[in-house]
Design an enzyme around this catalytic site. Structure first.
Site, PDB file in Angstrom:
ATOM      1  N   ILE A  48       0.874  -1.174   0.000  1.00 33.84           N
ATOM      2  CA  ILE A  48       0.000   0.000   0.000  1.00 33.84           C
ATOM      3  C   ILE A  48       0.911   1.224   0.000  1.00 33.84           C
ATOM      4  O   ILE A  48       1.530   1.547   1.026  1.00 33.84           O
ATOM      5  CB  ILE A  48      -0.910   0.026   1.255  1.00 33.84           C
ATOM      6  CG1 ILE A  48      -1.722  -1.264   1.369  1.00 33.84           C
ATOM      7  CG2 ILE A  48      -1.828   1.239   1.215  1.00 33.84           C
ATOM      8  CD1 ILE A  48      -2.430  -1.441   2.714  1.00 33.84           C
ATOM      9  N   GLU A  49       1.014   1.856  -1.157  1.00 35.68           N
ATOM     10  CA  GLU A  49       1.929   3.000  -1.255  1.00 35.68           C
ATOM     11  C   GLU A  49       1.229   4.292  -0.858  1.00 35.68           C
ATOM     12  O   GLU A  49       0.008   4.323  -0.617  1.00 35.68           O
ATOM     13  CB  GLU A  49       2.506   3.067  -2.677  1.00 35.68           C
ATOM     14  CG  GLU A  49       3.350   1.828  -2.966  1.00 35.68           C
ATOM     15  CD  GLU A  49       4.072   1.860  -4.296  1.00 35.68           C
ATOM     16  OE1 GLU A  49       3.751   2.698  -5.150  1.00 35.68           O
ATOM     17  OE2 GLU A  49       4.970   1.006  -4.463  1.00 35.68           O
ATOM     18  N   GLU A  60       4.124  -7.769   3.130  1.00 30.25           N
ATOM     19  CA  GLU A  60       4.336  -8.620   4.302  1.00 30.25           C
ATOM     20  C   GLU A  60       3.808  -7.936   5.560  1.00 30.25           C
ATOM     21  O   GLU A  60       3.208  -8.585   6.434  1.00 30.25           O
ATOM     22  CB  GLU A  60       5.829  -8.926   4.478  1.00 30.25           C
ATOM     23  CG  GLU A  60       6.433  -9.744   3.341  1.00 30.25           C
ATOM     24  CD  GLU A  60       6.958  -8.900   2.189  1.00 30.25           C
ATOM     25  OE1 GLU A  60       6.436  -7.784   1.969  1.00 30.25           O
ATOM     26  OE2 GLU A  60       7.870  -9.360   1.507  1.00 30.25           O
ATOM     27  N   CYS A  91      11.913  -7.795   1.538  1.00 32.58           N
ATOM     28  CA  CYS A  91      12.955  -6.780   1.785  1.00 32.58           C
ATOM     29  C   CYS A  91      13.556  -7.009   3.177  1.00 32.58           C
ATOM     30  O   CYS A  91      13.010  -7.762   3.996  1.00 32.58           O
ATOM     31  CB  CYS A  91      12.377  -5.377   1.658  1.00 32.58           C
ATOM     32  SG  CYS A  91      11.416  -4.824   3.083  1.00 32.58           S
TER      33      CYS A  91
HETATM   34  N1  THU Z   1       7.604  -4.367  -1.585  1.00 30.18           N
HETATM   35  C1  THU Z   1       6.866  -5.228  -0.821  1.00 30.18           C
HETATM   36  O1  THU Z   1       5.635  -5.045  -0.679  1.00 30.18           O
HETATM   37  N2  THU Z   1       7.499  -6.261  -0.226  1.00 30.18           N
HETATM   38  C2  THU Z   1       8.824  -6.532  -0.358  1.00 30.18           C
HETATM   39  O2  THU Z   1       9.357  -7.358   0.371  1.00 30.18           O
HETATM   40  C3  THU Z   1       9.591  -5.850  -1.404  1.00 30.18           C
HETATM   41  C4  THU Z   1       9.038  -4.499  -1.771  1.00 30.18           C
HETATM   42  C5  THU Z   1       6.922  -3.231  -2.201  1.00 30.18           C
HETATM   43  C6  THU Z   1       7.235  -1.909  -1.552  1.00 30.18           C
HETATM   44  C7  THU Z   1       6.928  -0.945  -2.665  1.00 30.18           C
HETATM   45  O3  THU Z   1       5.529  -0.634  -2.625  1.00 30.18           O
HETATM   46  C8  THU Z   1       7.205  -1.725  -3.935  1.00 30.18           C
HETATM   47  O4  THU Z   1       7.301  -3.086  -3.547  1.00 30.18           O
HETATM   48  C9  THU Z   1       8.493  -1.325  -4.629  1.00 30.18           C
HETATM   49  O5  THU Z   1       9.565  -1.356  -3.743  1.00 30.18           O
END
Ligand code: THU
Length: 136
Positions: A48-49, A60, A91
């Site tokens: 969710i950005e 996660e 990440c």
């Molecule tokens: N992102 C995730 O949702 N989970 C991860 O483990 C890697 C990155 C998302 C964060 C961001 O919204 C997009 O991927 C690009 O980084």
């Protein structure tokens, strides 16, 4: 509870469905995650950005919020789904978030829309980790 292949594939499917709901208008990088808890329940989440970029939330973290909300404190298995050349692994921050509720043997399956690209244990992705037991 035995975490067999069948359950892992159910987790991957839940993560794929969650990815469809991702709100990622800035990166356009959609991610879904799903977690199995100690009651056999599945919890899914998506990224969710936010226009204020650092306020964005990973898939996660969304799934963990749902797991905790239903009363669990234990993650037995996880799946993460994303589409990229390299398998989309959690990440660094999310590895630590998962560690709070999982031990080092916890399996993490990483998939795209078609196949499972890789699988790991949490210990492989976050070796020698800091966890709740350090705080006594
Ligand atoms: N992102 C995730 O949702 N989970 C991860 O483990 C890697 C990155 C998302 C964060 C961001 O919204 C997009 O991927 C690009 O980084």
């Amino acid at each position: 509870m035995a975490v067999d292949e069948h359950l892992m594939h159910a987790l991957v499917q839940a993560a794929r469905a969650a990815r469809e709901r991702a709100y990622a208008p800035y990166s356009k990088f959609l991610v879904g995650a799903a977690l199995l808890d100690d009651h056999g329940r599945l919890h899914a989440g998506c990224n969710i950005e936010n226009a204020a970029y650092p306020q964005s939330q990973c898939a996660e973290a969304s799934a963990i919020a749902h797991l905790v909300l239903t009363g669990s404190r234990r993650i037995l298995a996880a799946a993460v789904v994303g589409v990229a050349e390299e398998p989309v692994t959690p990440c660094g921050g999310c590895r630590q978030r998962l560690r709070e509720f999982a031990d080092e043997t916890m399996p993490i399956w990483v998939a795209d829309l078609q196949i499972v690209r890789a699988h790991y244990t949490l210990g492989q992705l976050l070796p020698a980790s800091f966890g709740p037991s350090h705080l006594g």
